[in-house]
Design a protein around this motif. Sequence first.
Motif, PDB file in Angstrom:
ATOM      1  N   CYS A 125      67.792 -30.054  -8.506  1.00 58.62           N
ATOM      2  CA  CYS A 125      68.436 -29.587  -9.742  1.00 58.62           C
ATOM      3  C   CYS A 125      69.744 -28.847  -9.476  1.00 58.62           C
ATOM      4  O   CYS A 125      70.385 -28.372 -10.421  1.00 58.62           O
ATOM      5  N   ASN A 126      70.131 -28.753  -8.217  1.00 57.90           N
ATOM      6  CA  ASN A 126      71.398 -28.111  -7.870  1.00 57.90           C
ATOM      7  C   ASN A 126      72.552 -29.001  -8.316  1.00 57.90           C
ATOM      8  O   ASN A 126      72.789 -30.078  -7.752  1.00 57.90           O
ATOM      9  N   LYS A 127      73.296 -28.586  -9.332  1.00 57.01           N
ATOM     10  CA  LYS A 127      74.337 -29.420  -9.919  1.00 57.01           C
ATOM     11  C   LYS A 127      75.479 -29.711  -8.953  1.00 57.01           C
ATOM     12  O   LYS A 127      76.173 -30.727  -9.101  1.00 57.01           O
ATOM     13  N   SER A 128      75.680 -28.835  -7.981  1.00 59.37           N
ATOM     14  CA  SER A 128      76.802 -29.037  -7.061  1.00 59.37           C
ATOM     15  C   SER A 128      76.617 -30.256  -6.171  1.00 59.37           C
ATOM     16  O   SER A 128      77.553 -30.681  -5.485  1.00 59.37           O
ATOM     17  N   LEU A 129      75.423 -30.845  -6.148  1.00 55.98           N
ATOM     18  CA  LEU A 129      75.161 -32.018  -5.312  1.00 55.98           C
ATOM     19  C   LEU A 129      75.593 -33.321  -5.965  1.00 55.98           C
ATOM     20  O   LEU A 129      75.564 -34.373  -5.330  1.00 55.98           O
ATOM     21  N   TYR A 130      76.019 -33.275  -7.217  1.00 58.18           N
ATOM     22  CA  TYR A 130      76.228 -34.500  -7.967  1.00 58.18           C
ATOM     23  C   TYR A 130      77.686 -34.660  -8.411  1.00 58.18           C
ATOM     24  O   TYR A 130      78.422 -33.684  -8.558  1.00 58.18           O
ATOM     25  N   ALA A 131      78.044 -35.913  -8.605  1.00 58.77           N
ATOM     26  CA  ALA A 131      79.334 -36.276  -9.181  1.00 58.77           C
ATOM     27  C   ALA A 131      79.126 -37.513 -10.044  1.00 58.77           C
ATOM     28  O   ALA A 131      78.261 -38.349  -9.758  1.00 58.77           O
ATOM     29  N   LEU A 132      79.913 -37.624 -11.119  1.00 57.77           N
ATOM     30  CA  LEU A 132      79.745 -38.713 -12.075  1.00 57.77           C
ATOM     31  C   LEU A 132      81.087 -39.359 -12.383  1.00 57.77           C
ATOM     32  O   LEU A 132      82.126 -38.684 -12.411  1.00 57.77           O
TER      33      LEU A 132
END
Length: 468
Positions: A125-132
């Motif tokens: 759930c760590n948002k910093s791990l994702y990109a869109l």
Amino acid sequence: MKRLRWAMDGGFWDVDVSTPMTLNGIARPVPGDPLPLGLSRGVRLSRPKQIDFFQRFMTMPFVPCFNQRHGTSLQRVFSFPFGQRWFLTLLGQFNVQDFLSTIRTNGFMQPSESSWMQSLGRHLCNKSLYALDFCSELSITPDDTLLASVEAYADNKTTRKKAIFHHKASFFFPHHNLTVEAAWPGLFIDRHGTYWDVPFTTAIDLASVAADAGASYHVCVNHNAGSPKQFEGQPIGSVAATLLPGLCAKGSLSFKKNIDIWKSEAQKLKMVQPYDIFLSNPHISGSGILGAVVTASMGENSVRAPPENGSERFKGFGLHYRGANSAILADVFASVSLSAQHGNFQRMFLDLTRFYGHLDFPSGSNFVSGATCLASNFYNSQAPSLDAVQAICPSATLSLQQQIAGPFSFRVDSGVSLDLKNRECHVNVRDPVYAIEYALQVLGSAKAVAWYSPKQREFMIELRFFER
């Protein structure tokens, strides 16, 4: 199909570079810098469609990539087709390296967590791990395509936006391709491998459809707005003048001649389809290009830095005009290339060996100046000027491909140049790129390419159609 920025072999046109630094996988070389090598050139198919193909037809639920900024990441696309003309995609990227670093630093489980599933969910759930990246491709007509994309990283406030309109040659606009592009910010890469963000950049390209031989021309208009800054995590360096705010127009006319030195007359294996139809004819051939280019610039980008060598003994000449905030430059260019292939790429082992060599003379004025200076040195029994010798030496691009087994082959591309001032080694190998190619035989001429650049420390897996 997405546009591959049209390239003249003379080295004057910007060609999109494939890079994992952004989700759409594209950067543009700094105007005036050498063209990227064949393996690292941008592909015609958009990045979301490439990954969608891998997922659907090659059983790859995730496509890996690697770069210096994000480390190892996994990408996946969710597609939303609306009929045959409109294609929406959502490309997601998960940073595996940051995920593992967080676990090593903070530990996997907290005392308050009762199960490893709960701990895993917290880490994921760590948002910093994702990109869109949200991308829309609309085929307005069979000849007109409009692409728009928005790219965002959770750990970065910069949102990248891009819009591209492409019109290919048609009955109403024959023998020409037109592309209009806007990006904010636009990502560029210079010859030292440093990435730059230009706050807002637009480009209009009009090119005659390239023929195997004969005359062709190209007109390009670029506009940059805002002060460029280095991409995050990049080393400090000086910005190229061509990235500064201003307007630049470039036009070129060139002539190409092909020569078939040898063609194999041996029969191919019957009832055996080549792994790639473009790589099934053994041959030795050459080509040459001669052309002229005119560049007009207005704004801060019209300022040009002095030569790096600072030499006063040798100075190239050229047709140019420089004003307070404008410049007009004109020059000629030439290139010579040699292509050789052995094997039909039909058998299981060692049935394909390819070599490609390209010599580029980007400035005719510098070449003539260097030749004149050397002639004067020899006539006056003087030692030849190293700057003059350097000016007449072309830059070279070499490519070698060898089949390993079946559809798999190994390929390496590298630039080669002479540096006479380097006493240890006069030959400079520039930006080698290594790749494993997998030919998709059922599609005639398509391949999955996994390439790695040691200099940039970048790795990508791409899909390419109808490329030699």
